[in-house]
Scaffold this motif. Structure first.
Motif, PDB file in Angstrom:
ATOM      1  N   LYS A 128       0.839  -1.210   0.000  1.00 32.10           N
ATOM      2  CA  LYS A 128       0.000   0.000   0.000  1.00 32.10           C
ATOM      3  C   LYS A 128       0.873   1.259   0.000  1.00 32.10           C
ATOM      4  N   VAL A 129       1.931   1.247   0.805  1.00 33.39           N
ATOM      5  CA  VAL A 129       2.842   2.396   0.840  1.00 33.39           C
ATOM      6  C   VAL A 129       3.509   2.565  -0.520  1.00 33.39           C
ATOM      7  N   PHE A 130       3.927   1.458  -1.113  1.00 31.56           N
ATOM      8  CA  PHE A 130       4.527   1.456  -2.446  1.00 31.56           C
ATOM      9  C   PHE A 130       3.586   2.108  -3.460  1.00 31.56           C
ATOM     10  N   LYS A 131       2.345   1.670  -3.452  1.00 32.87           N
ATOM     11  CA  LYS A 131       1.337   2.191  -4.390  1.00 32.87           C
ATOM     12  C   LYS A 131       1.056   3.669  -4.136  1.00 32.87           C
ATOM     13  N   ASP A 132       0.841   4.029  -2.883  1.00 34.24           N
ATOM     14  CA  ASP A 132       0.480   5.416  -2.549  1.00 34.24           C
ATOM     15  C   ASP A 132       1.593   6.389  -2.913  1.00 34.24           C
ATOM     16  N   LEU A 133       2.841   6.019  -2.653  1.00 32.77           N
ATOM     17  CA  LEU A 133       3.960   6.909  -2.953  1.00 32.77           C
ATOM     18  C   LEU A 133       4.084   7.177  -4.449  1.00 32.77           C
ATOM     19  N   ILE A 134       3.868   6.158  -5.253  1.00 30.78           N
ATOM     20  CA  ILE A 134       3.958   6.339  -6.703  1.00 30.78           C
ATOM     21  C   ILE A 134       2.792   7.190  -7.209  1.00 30.78           C
ATOM     22  N   TYR A 135       1.585   6.894  -6.750  1.00 27.49           N
ATOM     23  CA  TYR A 135       0.416   7.665  -7.185  1.00 27.49           C
ATOM     24  C   TYR A 135       0.518   9.139  -6.754  1.00 27.49           C
ATOM     25  N   GLU A 136       0.993   9.370  -5.545  1.00 32.36           N
ATOM     26  CA  GLU A 136       1.073  10.741  -5.029  1.00 32.36           C
ATOM     27  C   GLU A 136       2.130  11.578  -5.744  1.00 32.36           C
ATOM     28  N   ASN A 137       3.136  10.917  -6.316  1.00 32.94           N
ATOM     29  CA  ASN A 137       4.253  11.652  -6.918  1.00 32.94           C
ATOM     30  C   ASN A 137       4.295  11.575  -8.434  1.00 32.94           C
ATOM     31  N   ALA A 138       3.283  10.960  -9.040  1.00 36.48           N
ATOM     32  CA  ALA A 138       3.219  10.896 -10.506  1.00 36.48           C
ATOM     33  C   ALA A 138       3.152  12.301 -11.087  1.00 36.48           C
ATOM     34  N   GLY A 139       4.019  12.577 -12.042  1.00 37.42           N
ATOM     35  CA  GLY A 139       4.023  13.876 -12.717  1.00 37.42           C
ATOM     36  C   GLY A 139       4.839  14.951 -12.034  1.00 37.42           C
ATOM     37  N   LYS A 140       5.406  14.658 -10.867  1.00 36.51           N
ATOM     38  CA  LYS A 140       6.131  15.678 -10.111  1.00 36.51           C
ATOM     39  C   LYS A 140       7.641  15.629 -10.325  1.00 36.51           C
ATOM     40  N   PHE A 141       8.127  14.609 -11.041  1.00 40.18           N
ATOM     41  CA  PHE A 141       9.568  14.423 -11.187  1.00 40.18           C
ATOM     42  C   PHE A 141       9.940  14.167 -12.650  1.00 40.18           C
ATOM     43  N   THR A 142      11.218  14.428 -12.967  1.00 34.06           N
ATOM     44  CA  THR A 142      11.690  14.190 -14.329  1.00 34.06           C
ATOM     45  C   THR A 142      12.008  12.720 -14.564  1.00 34.06           C
ATOM     46  N   SER A 143      12.408  11.996 -13.510  1.00 30.15           N
ATOM     47  CA  SER A 143      12.689  10.562 -13.625  1.00 30.15           C
ATOM     48  C   SER A 143      12.308   9.858 -12.326  1.00 30.15           C
ATOM     49  N   TYR A 144      12.025   8.554 -12.462  1.00 28.32           N
ATOM     50  CA  TYR A 144      11.596   7.740 -11.325  1.00 28.32           C
ATOM     51  C   TYR A 144      12.471   6.490 -11.240  1.00 28.32           C
TER      52      TYR A 144
END
Length: 334
Positions: A128-144
């Motif tokens: 759940k933490v894995f999923k939430d962190l990715i969803y919350e930060n989508a579009g905010k960074f140049t690379s993941y």
């Protein structure tokens, strides 16, 4: 008004989305724009300059990924940061922090340009933490940069991110085969490094792997079994050292540092000589293992090289799938 901030030249040989970005940077440098200021909407910019929505959105997405602007649903876009020197803003998601992950992270950071910002997060093997962190930060960074750990269905979550901006670290997973990755081949690493230490292992009557499961890669057991069967070694795989009677002539492979400490204590209590009566191989090298009990033998990937190579891959936008090197580091415990 859009024309107070944005300057679009039809003749200029610079893409219009780039002119939008440059206009924001110019506004920040001149002081026209300040942190917290609201900027004109996508629709108003499109109407003012006759631009397509995709062109403006491309510019806004890049500014957003670098942390320069942010959006509030239903309200619009705002200036988030006045730092225009940021080249890239990287999202790093590790499974957990420990000694060797610190080595990896330090090597990665030290190999980057100072104008690259890195935000690091940890999911602690919690889906759940894995999923939430990715969803919350989508579009905010140049690379993941993402460590998917042992999760079976991580591709559905990661697929919300732009595929050309995602880098997978540590594990080569079938559902993520289309992404660039630097990985450990856990099965081959164990087999090949036990093979490299066969001369030392041959003096032990039995080899025991302490494998608690959970976050540990199951592939390590495959490499262990393959070696033992190929060379006719008596072997055993156990989950815990609890209630285990340690006997002379046994060599142990331990993944957990907690089990490593328990095993060393037990060996000392029994008066056994480490590296002669009892053998120990630990996974993942750290500086402490160089000195504990006159040195603990390890099977370890090169975490410094992994961090350095990852930095090069991200900065140069390389789309590669690379196996990281692994070595048997011979010390007193075997």
């Amino acid at each position: 008004m859009p024309k107070d901030i944005f300057h679009i030249d039809e003749v200029l040989a610079v893409p219009k989305y780039r002119q939008i970005i440059n206009s924001i940077y110019t506004g920040l440098e001149s002081g026209i724009l300040k942190q917290g200021d609201k900027i004109p909407s996508i629709n108003s910019i499109c109407k003012e300059f006759g631009l397509s929505r995709d062109t403006v959105l491309m510019a806004f997405n890049e500014l957003k990924s670098k942390g320069v602007i942010s959006s509030i649903p239903g309200k619009g876009y705002y200036i988030e940061s006045t730092d225009t020197l940021v080249e890239q803003k990287l999202f790093v998601l590790f499974d957990e922090i420990n000694g060797f992950k610190e080595d990896l992270y330090s090597s990665f950071i030290n190999s980057l340009n100072p104008n690259i910002i890195v935000d690091i997060y940890f999911h602690h093997f919690n889906y759940k933490v894995f999923k939430d962190l990715i969803y919350e930060n989508a579009g905010k960074f140049t690379s993941y940069i993402i460590m998917p750990a042992t999760f079976d269905s991580s591709s559905d979550i990661i697929s919300i991110l732009p595929q050309d901006r995602v880098y997978i670290l540590d594990r080569l997973k079938p559902d993520l085969e289309n992404y660039p990755v630097i990985y450990q081949d856990f099965e081959a690493d164990v087999y090949e490094n036990m093979l490299a230490g066969q001369d030392l292992l041959s003096k032990y009557e039995k080899i025991v792997m302490v494998f608690p499961g959970g976050k540990e890669p199951i592939e390590r057991t495959y490499g262990f079994i393959r070696f033992c069967e190929e060379f006719g070694k008596t072997f055993e795989i156990i989950k815990s050292l609890e209630n285990r009677k340690i006997k002379k002539g046994e060599a142990y492979l331990v993944a957990s540092d907690r089990n490593l400490v328990h095993l060393i204590k037990k060996t000392n209590q029994l008066g056994f000589e480490l590296g002669s009566d009892i053998g120990i191989i630990s996974f993942n090298d750290t500086v402490l293992k160089e000195v504990v009990s006159n040195g603990i033998t390890t099977i370890s990937t090169d975490f410094f090289d992994m961090g350095k190579r990852l930095a090069k891959m991200v900065v140069n936008k390389e789309k590669l799938q690379l196996r990281n090197s692994s070595h048997l580091i011979r010390r007193n415990s075997l």
